[in-house]
Design a protein around this motif. Structure first.
Motif, short mmCIF file in Angstrom:
data_model
loop_
_atom_site.label_atom_id
_atom_site.label_comp_id
_atom_site.label_asym_id
_atom_site.label_seq_id
_atom_site.Cartn_x
_atom_site.Cartn_y
_atom_site.Cartn_z
N SER A 265 6.47 10.01 0.74
CA SER A 265 5.87 10.17 2.08
C SER A 265 5.07 8.95 2.56
CB SER A 265 4.99 11.41 2.13
OG SER A 265 5.76 12.57 1.97
N SER A 266 5.44 7.77 2.08
CA SER A 266 4.68 6.56 2.42
C SER A 266 4.70 6.22 3.90
CB SER A 266 5.17 5.37 1.60
OG SER A 266 6.53 5.09 1.90
N ASN B 74 -0.28 10.54 7.15
CA ASN B 74 -1.28 10.69 6.10
C ASN B 74 -0.56 10.88 4.76
OD1 ASN B 74 -3.39 11.37 4.38
ND2 ASN B 74 -4.45 12.57 5.92
N PRO B 75 -0.12 9.77 4.13
CA PRO B 75 0.65 9.89 2.89
C PRO B 75 -0.07 10.63 1.77
CG PRO B 75 0.77 7.65 3.75
CD PRO B 75 -0.25 8.39 4.56
N THR B 76 -1.35 10.41 1.61
CA THR B 76 -2.08 11.08 0.53
C THR B 76 -2.05 12.59 0.72
OG1 THR B 76 -3.50 9.17 0.21
CG2 THR B 76 -4.31 11.27 -0.65
N GLN B 77 -2.29 13.04 1.92
CA GLN B 77 -2.26 14.48 2.21
C GLN B 77 -0.86 15.04 1.96
OE1 GLN B 77 -2.73 15.65 6.33
NE2 GLN B 77 -3.81 17.51 5.72
N ARG C 67 1.44 13.87 -0.04
CA ARG C 67 1.71 13.86 -1.49
C ARG C 67 1.01 15.01 -2.19
NH1 ARG C 67 0.46 7.59 -1.24
NH2 ARG C 67 2.52 6.89 -0.59
N LEU C 68 -0.24 15.25 -1.83
CA LEU C 68 -0.99 16.34 -2.44
C LEU C 68 -0.36 17.69 -2.10
CD1 LEU C 68 -4.67 15.10 -2.00
CD2 LEU C 68 -3.34 15.25 -4.13
#
Length: 166
Positions: free
Chosen positions: A128-129, A133-136, A138-139
């Motif tokens: 999801s790069s 919001n890639p971090t969100q 990925r989580l």
């Protein structure tokens, strides 16, 4: 009883995928957190026979007839295949005596497929790069696959009880 084991694994995959879908429905209704639109998954799958495996943005790809149905079938077929994979990797032993730890670890491990296959193919980038919001994202993927693992265990316990009586 290999046939019963295969049917049991298919039931576990179907049930675990349903648990994951219920989790995503809860997230959507309670918190407004959207999940993958399975119609877009179907669109992707239906473009593959024409040779298009990767899209810059699946949302702008030409819609295909039956994409929602294809997406749902694909989604559950993947869940079944992943559960069969778990059973095969454990030579059927896990299905006879399911453990939460292995199911959870396996479920979380399956996140490699969306991170490195599906998301890049849909135009979202590796893990999801390319999302806002890639971090969100990925989580959310990790949590969803952890829930899949919990579903593997819960349904696995039920199936193991049925298989013990067969």
């Amino acid at each position: 009883m290999p046939g019963a084991v295969v049917l049991g694994a298919a039931a576990v995959g179907t049930g675990a995928t349903l648990v994951m879908d219920l989790w995503n429905l809860f997230l959507k209704r309670a918190f407004g957190i959207a999940s993958l639109d399975y119609c877009l998954l179907g669109r992707w799958v239906l473009h593959i026979p024409a040779g298009t495996f990767r899209h810059p943005n699946i949302r702008v790809a030409a819609p295909k007839a039956g994409e929602c149905t294809a997406g749902c079938i694909t989604h559950y077929s993947i869940g079944i295949m992943l559960a069969v994979g778990l059973v095969v990797l454990t030579s059927g032993e896990w299905l006879a005596r399911p453990t939460l730890g292995l199911a959870l670890l396996y479920g979380i491990g399956t996140v490699v497929f969306p991170f490195f296959l599906l998301q890049p193919s849909l135009g979202l980038g590796i893990a999801s790069s390319r999302t806002p919001n890639p971090t969100q994202a990925r989580l959310k993927s990790l949590a969803t696959h952890a829930v899949f693992g919990i579903g593997l265990y819960l349904v696995g316990v039920g199936v193991s009880l049925v298989l013990a009586r067969v």
